[in-house]
Design a protein around this motif. Structure first.
Motif, PDB file in Angstrom:
ATOM      1  N   UNK A 127      -5.044   2.640  10.400  1.00 31.27           N
ATOM      2  CA  UNK A 127      -4.716   3.229   9.119  1.00 31.27           C
ATOM      3  C   UNK A 127      -4.253   2.196   8.011  1.00 31.27           C
ATOM      4  N   UNK A 128      -3.427   1.002   8.470  1.00 25.97           N
ATOM      5  CA  UNK A 128      -3.000   0.198   7.411  1.00 25.97           C
ATOM      6  C   UNK A 128      -4.263  -0.634   7.002  1.00 25.97           C
ATOM      7  N   UNK A 129      -5.112  -1.036   7.995  1.00 24.20           N
ATOM      8  CA  UNK A 129      -6.324  -1.784   7.691  1.00 24.20           C
ATOM      9  C   UNK A 129      -7.203  -0.954   6.632  1.00 24.20           C
ATOM     10  N   UNK A 130      -7.476   0.210   6.942  1.00 20.17           N
ATOM     11  CA  UNK A 130      -8.192   1.108   5.951  1.00 20.17           C
ATOM     12  C   UNK A 130      -7.565   1.142   4.725  1.00 20.17           C
ATOM     13  N   UNK A 131      -6.342   1.356   4.542  1.00 17.16           N
ATOM     14  CA  UNK A 131      -5.810   1.479   3.149  1.00 17.16           C
ATOM     15  C   UNK A 131      -5.721   0.076   2.451  1.00 17.16           C
ATOM     16  N   UNK A 132      -5.648  -0.984   3.290  1.00 17.54           N
ATOM     17  CA  UNK A 132      -5.518  -2.128   2.503  1.00 17.54           C
ATOM     18  C   UNK A 132      -7.181  -2.632   2.081  1.00 17.54           C
ATOM     19  N   UNK A 133      -8.045  -2.235   2.901  1.00 23.69           N
ATOM     20  CA  UNK A 133      -9.486  -2.590   2.442  1.00 23.69           C
ATOM     21  C   UNK A 133      -9.899  -1.576   1.288  1.00 23.69           C
ATOM     22  N   UNK A 134      -9.381  -0.288   1.252  1.00 23.36           N
ATOM     23  CA  UNK A 134      -9.690   0.474   0.150  1.00 23.36           C
ATOM     24  C   UNK A 134      -8.865  -0.009  -1.175  1.00 23.36           C
ATOM     25  N   UNK A 150     -11.805   7.986  -7.409  1.00 24.07           N
ATOM     26  CA  UNK A 150     -12.391   8.306  -6.031  1.00 24.07           C
ATOM     27  C   UNK A 150     -11.794   7.427  -4.838  1.00 24.07           C
ATOM     28  N   UNK A 151     -11.536   5.987  -5.290  1.00 21.66           N
ATOM     29  CA  UNK A 151     -10.788   5.192  -4.383  1.00 21.66           C
ATOM     30  C   UNK A 151      -9.561   5.495  -4.298  1.00 21.66           C
ATOM     31  N   UNK A 152      -8.938   5.754  -5.356  1.00 23.23           N
ATOM     32  CA  UNK A 152      -7.277   6.162  -5.449  1.00 23.23           C
ATOM     33  C   UNK A 152      -7.088   7.659  -4.586  1.00 23.23           C
ATOM     34  N   UNK A 153      -7.923   8.289  -4.764  1.00 25.01           N
ATOM     35  CA  UNK A 153      -7.869   9.716  -4.254  1.00 25.01           C
ATOM     36  C   UNK A 153      -8.050   9.537  -2.758  1.00 25.01           C
ATOM     37  N   UNK A 154      -9.063   8.908  -2.185  1.00 28.10           N
ATOM     38  CA  UNK A 154      -9.230   8.440  -0.721  1.00 28.10           C
ATOM     39  C   UNK A 154      -8.124   8.118  -0.445  1.00 28.10           C
ATOM     40  N   UNK A 155      -7.591   7.205  -0.983  1.00 26.33           N
ATOM     41  CA  UNK A 155      -6.108   6.283  -0.346  1.00 26.33           C
ATOM     42  C   UNK A 155      -5.135   7.506  -0.459  1.00 26.33           C
ATOM     43  N   UNK A 210       1.062  -1.044   0.046  1.00 29.02           N
ATOM     44  CA  UNK A 210       0.009   0.035  -0.077  1.00 29.02           C
ATOM     45  C   UNK A 210       0.746   1.260   0.157  1.00 29.02           C
ATOM     46  N   UNK A 211       2.108   1.235  -0.032  1.00 31.24           N
ATOM     47  CA  UNK A 211       3.115   2.261   0.210  1.00 31.24           C
ATOM     48  C   UNK A 211       2.801   3.065   1.396  1.00 31.24           C
TER      49      UNK A 211
END
Length: 211
Positions: A92-99, A159-164, A78-79
């Motif tokens: 934060x990591x969980x959220x980024x992985x789920x996104x 949108x998903x990329x922008x949110x990430x 996820x970078x």
């Protein structure tokens, strides 16, 4: 024996079979099958996305149970970067992985629309009428509808990329944040322009007089 009534809806006349195509038109019409390897290639890409999704999901589950290697694989994927070392799976990591997983699903949906809708529109009919698993959107798909749906799907992916990016904003420069925002807005305006153009074309299309 009387001639069949052309206005009798109970027994409509059977249309005459068209004459065989001449060699050149037949060759040109058959050239649509050259797109078949392209759609088969997209199916392979879809399979790759499925494998990627399962690998990321497995790493997420393993990291939740304390696997350090899986956690590091997720962070690299996820970078995510931070000054403090990440020893456990945090929100934060969980959220980024789920996104990231949602991103894969949305891209997969986009692939399905291109594969099924594109094949049905540009190559050959799939004869799915009446099939219980026929997608609802496929019953009225055409080139214009497909364009709008693809544009909408691209906006969702953007949108998903922008949110990430905003969740992980500390690892991006202001220039990157602004650029991604501008690109997303450009996608929005492009989709609106496509939808508006299709609406104008539909409103200007000739209609039957109903007689």
């Amino acid at each position: 024996m009387s001639a069949p009534d052309p206005f009798d809806t109970r027994n409509p006349p059977v249309p005459a079979r068209g004459s065989p195509l001449r060699p050149l038109p037949k060759l040109i019409f058959a050239s649509r099958w050259l797109q078949l390897p392209l759609y088969l290639g997209l199916i392979v890409a879809q399979a790759v996305y499925v494998v990627h999704f399962l690998v990321e999901l497995l790493h997420l589950v393993e990291a939740a149970f304390g696997n350090k290697d899986a956690l590091q694989a997720l962070i690299t994927s996820i970078g995510y970067k931070t000054t403090a070392p990440v020893g456990t799976l945090n929100e934060t990591v969980i959220m980024l992985v789920v996104l990231a997983l949602i991103d894969v699903v949305m891209i997969s949906n986009l692939l399905i629309m291109v594969i099924v809708g594109g094949y049905e529109t540009f190559v050959s009919r799939m004869d799915l009428e009446g099939h219980r698993d026929q997608p609802e959107w496929l019953s009225h798909v055409n080139a214009s509808v497909l364009k709008v749906k693809l544009a909408t799907a691209i906006i969702g992916i953007s949108s998903i990329h922008l949110l990430k990016t905003f969740i992980n904003a500390d690892n991006y420069t202001d220039r990157v944040l602004i650029a991604q925002t501008v690109i997303h807005i450009a996608f929005l305006f492009s989709a609106m322009a496509i939808a508006y153009t299709d609406k104008l074309m539909a409103s200007n299309a000739p209609r039957g007089d109903g007689h």
